[in-house]
Design an enzyme around this catalytic site. Structure first.
Site, PDB file in Angstrom:
ATOM      1  N   SER A 109      25.048  39.341  44.543  1.00 15.82           N
ATOM      2  CA  SER A 109      26.379  38.925  44.131  1.00 15.82           C
ATOM      3  C   SER A 109      26.628  37.450  44.402  1.00 15.82           C
ATOM      4  O   SER A 109      26.105  36.866  45.360  1.00 15.82           O
ATOM      5  CB  SER A 109      27.430  39.756  44.878  1.00 15.82           C
ATOM      6  OG  SER A 109      28.730  39.278  44.621  1.00 15.82           O
ATOM      7  N   TYR A 131      30.156  35.681  38.954  1.00 14.54           N
ATOM      8  CA  TYR A 131      31.570  35.803  38.624  1.00 14.54           C
ATOM      9  C   TYR A 131      32.025  34.469  38.034  1.00 14.54           C
ATOM     10  O   TYR A 131      31.499  33.412  38.379  1.00 14.54           O
ATOM     11  CB  TYR A 131      32.404  36.115  39.862  1.00 14.54           C
ATOM     12  CG  TYR A 131      32.461  37.565  40.241  1.00 14.54           C
ATOM     13  CD1 TYR A 131      33.496  38.386  39.789  1.00 14.54           C
ATOM     14  CD2 TYR A 131      31.491  38.120  41.054  1.00 14.54           C
ATOM     15  CE1 TYR A 131      33.554  39.721  40.152  1.00 14.54           C
ATOM     16  CE2 TYR A 131      31.548  39.460  41.421  1.00 14.54           C
ATOM     17  CZ  TYR A 131      32.576  40.240  40.968  1.00 14.54           C
ATOM     18  OH  TYR A 131      32.630  41.560  41.319  1.00 14.54           O
ATOM     19  N   THR A 157      29.618  39.635  35.610  1.00 11.00           N
ATOM     20  CA  THR A 157      30.512  40.766  35.868  1.00 11.00           C
ATOM     21  C   THR A 157      31.922  40.413  35.429  1.00 11.00           C
ATOM     22  O   THR A 157      32.467  39.384  35.835  1.00 11.00           O
ATOM     23  CB  THR A 157      30.504  41.133  37.362  1.00 11.00           C
ATOM     24  OG1 THR A 157      29.214  41.641  37.702  1.00 11.00           O
ATOM     25  CG2 THR A 157      31.540  42.206  37.666  1.00 11.00           C
ATOM     26  N   LYS A 256      28.124  43.153  32.698  1.00 11.22           N
ATOM     27  CA  LYS A 256      28.493  44.301  33.530  1.00 11.22           C
ATOM     28  C   LYS A 256      30.002  44.520  33.476  1.00 11.22           C
ATOM     29  O   LYS A 256      30.768  43.568  33.588  1.00 11.22           O
ATOM     30  CB  LYS A 256      28.059  44.068  34.982  1.00 11.22           C
ATOM     31  CG  LYS A 256      28.220  45.280  35.895  1.00 11.22           C
ATOM     32  CD  LYS A 256      27.608  44.984  37.266  1.00 11.22           C
ATOM     33  CE  LYS A 256      27.685  46.197  38.172  1.00 11.22           C
ATOM     34  NZ  LYS A 256      29.076  46.552  38.519  1.00 11.22           N
ATOM     35  N   HIS A 280      33.787  49.278  38.052  1.00 12.96           N
ATOM     36  CA  HIS A 280      33.707  48.530  39.305  1.00 12.96           C
ATOM     37  C   HIS A 280      33.889  49.451  40.505  1.00 12.96           C
ATOM     38  O   HIS A 280      34.560  49.132  41.489  1.00 12.96           O
ATOM     39  CB  HIS A 280      34.740  47.406  39.330  1.00 12.96           C
ATOM     40  CG  HIS A 280      34.274  46.177  40.067  1.00 12.96           C
ATOM     41  ND1 HIS A 280      33.830  45.051  39.435  1.00 12.96           N
ATOM     42  CD2 HIS A 280      34.172  45.902  41.394  1.00 12.96           C
ATOM     43  CE1 HIS A 280      33.498  44.130  40.314  1.00 12.96           C
ATOM     44  NE2 HIS A 280      33.682  44.629  41.526  1.00 12.96           N
TER      45      HIS A 280
END
Length: 393
Positions: A109, A131, A157, A256, A280
């Site tokens: 992440s 992100y 995402t 995603k 999520h």
């Protein structure tokens, strides 16, 4: 199994993790939005599918291999990109090592507590997840850092609703610094679980919650809270922004958070190699159904053009087989490996992955398949006649 691992299934791992972690940390792991309907729905959906076991010509060998985003993995379970794995001193590097030992890929992440370069050294099948935070030049710099570090693929995402309410309690906001005042505020939580806190002190560190992969213009790693404030103030990306990102990366690329056929087709149009159907983990809009319920519809619409993954609620190897039977190429697991990490660090994560792999093979044995690629909807029993839900088109 390492002597440090003290669980035999994911339910035990969850109970042990809850006991070990400070309450605020546990609430962050448990997560979910509002009343938690979707959080429970992700689990409920798997329980509405069954199998019809066979007794003749059962297999003696099992082939669970697959390829996703250009990466060959030994079984179709990938570590989901989950932020701030500073719930154990091993962190993301330990998770990456565990995934490498198990023969699978590591999703990292943007909000990770370990830098992408450290993680790729631990697992050469690292997929970096982005992100949309900050400006395009900042995003480009982070993408190039992931490329330079050796990340093999990129995930963007898009399924986060910024909903802070939870009926069972919300953890305190992540810190924006580690000033004496902040440390004094966090100290009671840390000291409430002395064994957990001592595990950090033995490593000569504390869980300070910096996010090095969201580095600022001067290259420094901001604290989670400061980066989160920037995330919430950044306008969400348009389709054209995501296409720009896809072209910037140039390599294997996943979107995603897909929940509709329309979005799945848009992902195909921008040249994505894979999508992951996801709510999520119950942290998007509460009230949205499990992606498992509309997985076959999305596969029917775009599965011949793009690989389709799914995540949310996977706690057993049989769950993985159910997802594959409905058309998934592979699955992501998030909370499942976090439970193992909380209990026993790297060894705990490895054991979680082994539990899932053994469960896959045991299920394949029961339904009479030597190759996981041969599993289909014909192997399933729909215990709820209304199980399948067509997504918005």
């Amino acid at each position: 199994m390492s002597t440090k691992v003290r669980f035999r299934n994911l339910a035990e791992a969850e109970r042990l993790a809850k006991r070990r972690l400070p309450r605020a940390v546990w609430l962050a792991v448990k997560a979910g939005n509002e009343q938690g309907w979707t959080l429970q729905e992700n689990l409920r959906a798997f329980n509405e599918l069954g199998f019809s076991p066979t007794i003749f010509d059962r297999p003696t060998t099992f082939d669970t291999r697959t390829t996703i985003l250009g990466l060959d993995v030994d079984f179709p379970v990938l570590v989901s990109p989950v932020g701030a794995q500073a719930i154990h001193p091993d962190g993301e590097v330990g998770v990456a090592r565990a995934a490498a030992r198990a023969g699978t890929a590591m999703g990292l992440s943007s909000w990770a507590s370990d830098a992408v370069a450290d993680v790729t050294r631990a697992n050469d099948k690292t997929i970096f997840q982005l992100y949309w935070v900050g400006t395009k030049p900042q995003i480009e710099a982070r993408v190039e850092a992931a490329r330079a570090a050796g990340a093999k693929a990129l995930i963007v995402t898009l399924d986060w609703s910024h909903t802070p309410r939870r009926d069972w309690g919300v953890p305190p906001a992540p810190p924006s610094d580690m000033s004496p005042r902040t440390m004094a505020t966090l100290a009671p939580e840390a000291l409430s679980r002395p064994l957990w806190f001592a595990s950090y002190l033995r490593r000569g560190r504390i869980p300070e919650l910096k996010v090095p992969n969201l580095f600022t213009a001067d290259g420094s790693a901001p604290y989670f809270g400061k980066a989160w404030a920037e995330f919430e103030s950044t306008p969400p990306p348009t389709w054209a922004d995501v296409k720009w990102l896809r072209e910037l990366w140039g390599g294997p690329f996943m979107v995603k958070g897909v929940n509709t056929i329309k979005d799945a087709k848009l992902a195909v149009d921008l040249g994505a190699d894979a999508i992951s159907l996801s709510n999520h983990g119950g942290n998007n809009i509460d009230g949205s159904p499990s992606p498992l319920r509309y997985l076959p519809h999305v596969v029917e619409a775009v599965g011949d053009q793009i690989d389709v993954m799914v995540d949310g609620g996977i706690r057993r190897g049989s769950d993985v087989v159910k997802a594959v039977a409905l058309g998934a190429k592979a699955v992501f697991v998030g909370r499942a490996f976090l439970y193992g990490l909380a209990v026993s660090g790297e060894d705990g994560v490895h054991e979680v992955l082994q539990i899932l792999r053994r469960g896959i093979e045991e299920t394949m044995y029961g339904i009479g398949h030597s190759r996981l690629s041969d599993v289909s909807r014909d192997d399933l029993m729909f215990l709820n006649p209304h199980f399948l839900v067509p997504p918005a088109s």
